[in-house]
Structure formats: structure tokens, C-alpha cells
Design a protein around this motif. Structure first.
Motif, short mmCIF file in Angstrom:
data_model
loop_
_atom_site.label_atom_id
_atom_site.label_comp_id
_atom_site.label_asym_id
_atom_site.label_seq_id
_atom_site.Cartn_x
_atom_site.Cartn_y
_atom_site.Cartn_z
N LYS A 77 37.59 3.59 29.94
CA LYS A 77 38.45 4.76 29.83
C LYS A 77 39.74 4.34 29.12
CE LYS A 77 35.68 7.59 31.83
NZ LYS A 77 35.10 8.73 31.11
N THR A 78 40.59 5.31 28.85
CA THR A 78 41.87 5.02 28.21
C THR A 78 43.01 5.50 29.11
OG1 THR A 78 41.78 7.12 27.00
CG2 THR A 78 40.94 5.15 25.88
N ILE A 79 44.17 4.91 28.92
CA ILE A 79 45.37 5.29 29.68
C ILE A 79 45.95 6.55 29.06
CG2 ILE A 79 47.65 4.53 30.40
CD1 ILE A 79 46.62 1.64 30.15
N SER A 80 46.43 7.45 29.90
CA SER A 80 46.96 8.72 29.42
C SER A 80 48.20 8.51 28.56
CB SER A 80 47.30 9.64 30.60
OG SER A 80 46.13 9.94 31.35
N THR A 81 48.44 9.48 27.68
CA THR A 81 49.57 9.41 26.76
C THR A 81 50.90 9.45 27.52
OG1 THR A 81 48.24 10.58 25.11
CG2 THR A 81 50.61 10.49 24.73
N GLY A 82 51.84 8.62 27.09
CA GLY A 82 53.16 8.60 27.69
C GLY A 82 53.29 7.70 28.89
N CYS A 83 52.20 7.01 29.25
CA CYS A 83 52.23 6.13 30.41
C CYS A 83 52.36 4.67 29.96
CB CYS A 83 50.94 6.28 31.23
SG CYS A 83 50.70 7.95 31.89
N PRO A 84 52.84 3.80 30.84
CA PRO A 84 52.91 2.37 30.48
C PRO A 84 51.52 1.83 30.15
CG PRO A 84 54.14 2.83 32.50
CD PRO A 84 53.38 4.08 32.18
N ARG A 85 51.45 0.89 29.21
CA ARG A 85 50.16 0.35 28.78
C ARG A 85 49.76 -0.89 29.58
NH1 ARG A 85 49.34 4.95 27.12
NH2 ARG A 85 47.40 4.31 26.08
N THR A 86 50.69 -1.49 30.29
CA THR A 86 50.38 -2.65 31.14
C THR A 86 51.11 -2.51 32.47
OG1 THR A 86 52.21 -3.97 30.23
CG2 THR A 86 50.04 -4.19 29.16
#
Length: 386
Positions: A77-86
Motif C-alpha cells: 500500500k502507499t502512505i496517504s498524501t500529506g503524511c510523514p513518509r517515515t
């Protein structure tokens, strides 16, 4: 006492079992690479046998040699837009709850209003309802929020503003495995803050595999968790690789549980056949015929191995029977050269538990067929004119 030599020998036995189990459709160098991956993944389980901790991921592109073992867990899956990536050392909440109440969804009913302001009031009521739900989630103080269902823009925005990493629409199988790996509960309600169990890991990051973004969970609570990423040029090759890898992992888990192996290459079948024939010699009556037929059936596997390799099965199987009868109890079929060879030297072994199960299943199937005293045949359906 130093057991390092025994451990190394056990790893070699597991690799030999994996090489024997892997599909013959794979090239020899690919089978060796996959055998190493499977042995490394199974040994990480430390004897638990929980296959949920091993995930197989198929990604088109590259070759089979590019397949690798990734420590931790990979979620496609992918992380939602605007959220921290790590996130480092996060507290992870895994949920299965609807997060889409900010849209009016009324099924089978009609709502009549006399102005647009009434619609705005309904939307505002839904919005406030969602805000209260998000506030309950925030009360648990999670750093990552993973939901099995969709998350609409408004709750996603509220969570992102608090610096929470949001992952939505995690598939059913992925969520169940992720909860087990991270040591978390799957929550549907959020009222009980003290009783909720959040997961943990050392690092969450978004990585690229091929052309796709995935989320990697490193340093999980279940340290034995890992993911095997299968690479290949097309879907057919990847499907074959996945099937072979799943088979070999199941066989290796069984081998680890009882630590017993037998020689392959038809060795065990011929030795059992000779023992059954010896038994038949001392039996009177028609029972001896059934025992002798069972011995003949045991010889079919080395015969099929020889036939599939394109060799003279009658000669090879007879030579193998002769060698074993004369005391060479480690002899088996070497299909690379088409000769009878030493299985101990070649390292061709199979899991005893899998061999027992195959023999038991075949015997039960034969017994069930013998219980049927007539041929059951379904009459063909008659064609009727339109």
C-alpha cells in the motif's frame, strides 16, 4: 558443547530438501537461489511454524535471480498524501472501522429539504460525528493509523494535521498478518483507551520495488517476520515461482519440526518396496497378492522419475533395486546423468513427514476406490431442441 557443525549440516539438509521440492520448470541456478531464500525465511521462524510471518510478494520486472528476502514486513500500500513518509519507533493503531461519514449516504430513503441550508446542516452533522470519532482515535496517541476500510479526505486531513501517518484500505489478509507481526489488536471501537493494544516496530518507511511504492515495517515485534519479494519477467513466471516457493516453505517447516529426512531419488520407495515384497513371501492366501501389488505400486515413483527424464525406466529401476538389495542403501536415481548414484554424496534428501503423508494419502485413496464395487458413471445430458 559446540553444535555449530550440526547446525551447518542441518542447513545443508534443508537446502537439499528445498532443491528437491522446487519446481523442475525453474532453472538450476534459480532453484539454488530460491532454496537459499526459503531456508533463510524458515530458519527465522525459530521452529514456530507460523507461516503468517512469511509473506510472498510478486513484482513484475527483472529476473528470478533478482528475488530477495527483506527482513520485517512489506505492505503493498502507499502512505496517504500529506503524511510523514517515515516513522521511527512508532505506536501503530490497526483498525477496521468506517471512516467515510463525511458524505451523505442514505440508502433506500428520501430526504426532502426546502433549501440548500438544510443540506449543509446534514453535512455539518456528519462532519461533527466524524470529528468526534477522530478525537477518540487521537486519545490513544498513535503515531501511525492503519485502517482496513477507506478513509475520506476530512478524517485523513485531521489525522495528518496531528503528524500521524495514515494508511488506508489495507487488504484483509494484509491487515490480519500485520496485526500479528506488530503485536497489535484490530480495533473497531475506540472508547476503551486503556484496553487497546497498539503495535510497534523500529522503523516504517516507504520504499520502491520495481516501479511500485510499498511500505516496509522493520524491527517488528515478531522478529521472525520477513517478506520474500519475487521478481520475474511476466505473470506466468511469477505465478510458478510463487507456487514453488509456497510448496518448499511448507515442506521445510515440516522438516524443521521433526528434523528427520530420508534419501530421495526413489531410494525410500524402492527400500519400502523390497521390505513389502519380503513380507509377502511369508503370507499365505490371497492377501499375499494384495501385499505384492502394494510393493509394485511403490516402485512407480522412481519409474515415473525416469520416464519424465527420458531415460530407460525399466533398466534404471532394476539397477537401483539390485544395488539396494546388495547393501548400497544410499543409492538413488541421478537424473542429471541417467545413472544410479549415491544420494548421500549428491545431497538429495526429502522430508520424512511429507513422505509419510504422501504415502498415507495414496493408501487411503486406493482403499476408498476398492470399496466401490461398481463403476459410477454420470450419463451425458441429453440435447434438447430450442
Amino acid at each position: 558443547m559446540d553444535h555449530s557443525a550440526d547446525i551447518e549440516q542441518f542447513k545443508i539438509d534443508l537446502k537439499n530438501i528445498a532443491m528437491t521440492t522446487l519446481s523442475s520448470k525453474l532453472l538450476l541456478q534459480d532453484r539454488e537461489h530460491f532454496a537459499d531464500l526459503a531456508v533463510s525465511a524458515v530458519l527465522r521462524l525459530k521452529g514456530s511454524g507460523n507461516l503468517d510471518y512469511i509473506k510472498l510478494i510478486k513484482k513484475a520486472g527483472g529476473t528470478l535471480k533478482d528475488s530477495f528476502l527483506a527482513e520485517g514486513y512489506i505492505l503493498e500500500k502507499t502512505i496517504s498524501t500529506g503524511c510523514p513518509r517515515t516513522k521511527t519507533n512508532p505506536k501503530i493503531m490497526i483498525a477496521n472501522t468506517p471512516m467515510d461519514h463525511d458524505k451523505i449516504k442514505i440508502f433506500g430513503s428520501k430526504v426532502r429539504v426546502d433549501s440548500m441550508f438544510k443540506i449543509a446542516e446534514i453535512e455539518e452533522a456528519e462532519k461533527q460525528k466524524m470529528r468526534k470519532k477522530v478525537d477518540k482515535i487521537l486519545a490513544h496517541k498513535p503515531d501511525v493509523f492503519i485502517n482496513r476500510q477507506l478513509i475520506y479526505n476530512y478524517p485523513e486531513q485531521l489525522l495528518a494535521e496531528k503528524g500521524i501517518m495514515v494508511i488506508e484500505h489495507a487488504d484483509f489478509d494484509g491487515t490480519e498478518r500485520l496485526a500479528a507481526v506488530l503485536g497489535a489488536d484490530i480495533l473497531s471501537t475506540f472508547d476503551n483507551v486503556e484496553g487497546a493494544k497498539l503495535g510497534s516496530c523500529s522503523l516504517i518507511e516507504e520504499i520502491m520495488i520495481g516501479e511500485d511504492k510499498v511500505i516496509k515495517f522493520s524491527g517488528t515485534a515478531a522478529g521472525e517476520a520477513c517478506s520474500i519479494v519475487l521478481r520475474g519477467s511476466g505473470s506466468h513466471i511469477l505465478d510458478e515461482a510463487e507456487r514453488s516457493m509456497h510448496d518448499v516453505i511448507c515442506v521445510l517447516v515440516s522438516a524443521v519440526k521433526n528434523h528427520l529426512v530420508v534419501y530421495g531419488g526413489g531410494n525410500s520407495e524402492i527400500r519400502m518396496s523390497l521390505a513389502v515384497e519380503e513380507l509377502a513371501k511369508g503370507i499365505k492366501g490371497k492377501q499375499a497378492l494384495a501385499i505384492h501389488a502394494y510393493a509394485q505400486a511403490l516402485k512407480q515413483l522412481p519409474t515415473i522419475i525416469s520416464d519424465n527424464a527420458g531415460y530407460d525406466s525399466a533398466e534404471l529401476v532394476q539397477n537401483l533395486r539390485s544395488d539396494i538389495h546388495n547393501g548400497k542403501v544410499t543409492s538413488g536415481l541421478n537424473m542429471f546423468k541417467g545413472i544410479v548414484d549415491d544420494m548421500q554424496t549428491l545431497g538429495v534428501t526429502e522430508c520424512l513427514r511429507v513422505k509419510e503423508q504422501a504415502l498415507l494419502s495414496a493408501s487411503e485413496a486406493a482403499e476408498m476406490i476398492l470399496r466401490v464395487d461398481e463403476i459410477i458413471r454420470c450419463a451425458p445430458r441429453r440435447r434438447e431442441g430450442q
